[in-house]
Enzyme design. Structure first.
Site, PDB file in Angstrom:
ATOM      1  N   HIS A 130       0.936  -1.216  -0.273  1.00  0.00           N
ATOM      2  CA  HIS A 130       0.125  -0.141   0.008  1.00  0.00           C
ATOM      3  C   HIS A 130       0.836   1.182   0.031  1.00  0.00           C
ATOM      4  O   HIS A 130       0.342   2.458   0.181  1.00  0.00           O
ATOM      5  CB  HIS A 130      -1.020  -0.134   1.342  1.00  0.00           C
ATOM      6  CG  HIS A 130      -1.800  -1.167   1.127  1.00  0.00           C
ATOM      7  ND1 HIS A 130      -2.299  -1.605   2.316  1.00  0.00           N
ATOM      8  CD2 HIS A 130      -2.585  -1.951   0.139  1.00  0.00           C
ATOM      9  CE1 HIS A 130      -3.174  -2.567   1.905  1.00  0.00           C
ATOM     10  NE2 HIS A 130      -3.212  -2.790   0.531  1.00  0.00           N
ATOM     11  N   CYS A 138       5.615   8.583  -8.928  1.00  0.00           N
ATOM     12  CA  CYS A 138       5.026   8.892 -10.251  1.00  0.00           C
ATOM     13  C   CYS A 138       3.989   8.254 -10.571  1.00  0.00           C
ATOM     14  O   CYS A 138       4.313   7.043 -10.604  1.00  0.00           O
ATOM     15  CB  CYS A 138       6.208   9.119 -11.033  1.00  0.00           C
ATOM     16  SG  CYS A 138       5.729   9.614 -12.873  1.00  0.00           S
ATOM     17  N   THR A 200      -1.873  -9.528  11.067  1.00  0.00           N
ATOM     18  CA  THR A 200      -2.821  -9.506   9.787  1.00  0.00           C
ATOM     19  C   THR A 200      -3.877 -10.767   9.689  1.00  0.00           C
ATOM     20  O   THR A 200      -3.537 -11.457  10.096  1.00  0.00           O
ATOM     21  CB  THR A 200      -2.172  -9.142   8.515  1.00  0.00           C
ATOM     22  OG1 THR A 200      -3.195  -9.139   7.393  1.00  0.00           O
ATOM     23  CG2 THR A 200      -1.132 -10.615   8.380  1.00  0.00           C
TER      24      THR A 200
HETATM   25 ZN   LIG Z   1       7.597   9.367 -14.015  1.00  0.00          ZN
END
Ligand SMILES: [Zn+2]
Length: 264
Positions: A130, A138, A200
């Site tokens: 996550h 990006c 978890t």
């Molecule tokens: Zn990039």
């Protein structure tokens, strides 16, 4: 037979010692022990304040400048979650996993947590499904940078490599999990002949896929969790309780056995 935690720790230690490639799958239960509130359940952030918008990622892509203004303001003002997570330190569960990795017994950790505490504790081989809140990523080429080192001269800041929109690395609702992360989790799980499931429920996808994959390929599971999970019945050992207490005991047992074996 009555439940005997010592016997379970012994079994778990045997499994890990005998393994060729042991990995871990960890989740919010480990972060909670560092004082980070969970998202869901009693006392959860989303339970108290409501869930973030289900189309968060789509909103970001429509108006990345507004997303950045909100994110920077939130970091600045420090709401309840930001304060808790900023102050959080690794707990004995993080440290035990880091120690197991540095001893060569643990090859990789798949984490569902975003708090960076595995790295602070000293783990090196970690995939964060996550994302990581201390990084930006990006949306085009997938490059990541530490938030602190990413120079912002305009909003929204473009990717210096490809010009696409850059966002916080934490995976948002509506956002696909980065392919590189999913790919790494599959590659690690396919190699693994043992997996420690810790802190978890392993019931949410994609995390739930990985123990299933290890089992399918003939691997062995060890569980360290306060509650039963969908995998409990298929585990070679079940350590029922907090990971911060039981993982250190397990790692200690493995180390003690290692020493015994080498002595005359
Ligand atoms: Zn990039």
């Amino acid at each position: 037979m009555a439940y005997d935690i010592e016997r379970e720790i012994e079994r778990a230690a045997e499994v890990i010692k005998a393994s060729r490639y042991c990995i871990a799958l960890v989740g919010a239960g480990i972060s909670v022990e560092s004082g980070i509130p969970p998202f869901r359940g009693a006392g959860g952030l989303w339970t108290k304040h409501g869930e973030p918008p289900m189309d968060g990622y789509q909103r970001l892509m429509r108006d990345p400048a507004a997303y950045w203004q909100q994110m920077l303001a939130r970091r600045e003002s420090g709401d309840e979650f930001v304060r808790a997570i900023d102050a959080a330190q690794p707990n004995p569960a993080h440290l035990a996993l880091a120690e197991l990795e540095s001893s060569g017994r643990l090859k990789h950790t798949i984490s569902q947590n975003i708090d960076n505490l595995h790295f602070v504790a000293g783990s090196r081989s970690v995939t964060e499904i996550h994302g990581n809140r201390t990084k930006v990523r990006c949306t085009g080429c997938g490059a990541r940078w530490p938030f602190e080192e990413f120079v912002i001269t305009e909003l929204p800041p473009p990717c210096p490599l490809c010009g696409a929109v850059v966002k916080g690395d934490t995976v948002m609702f509506g956002e696909p999990i980065p392919e590189a992360a999913i790919g790494a989790c599959y590659a690690e799980s396919e190699q693994a002949d043992a997996m420690i499931i810790a802190g978890t429920s392993a019931s949410v996808i994609p995390a739930a896929w990985f123990p299933a994959l290890v089992l399918e390929r003939g691997g062995t599971l060890v569980e360290v969790n306060v509650e039963e999970t969908p995998f409990s019945d298929n585990c070679a050992a079940v350590l029922r309780g907090p990971a911060g207490e039981l993982l250190p005991r397990l790692v200690e047992r493995i180390a003690a056995r290692g020493r015994t074996r080498g002595s005359p």
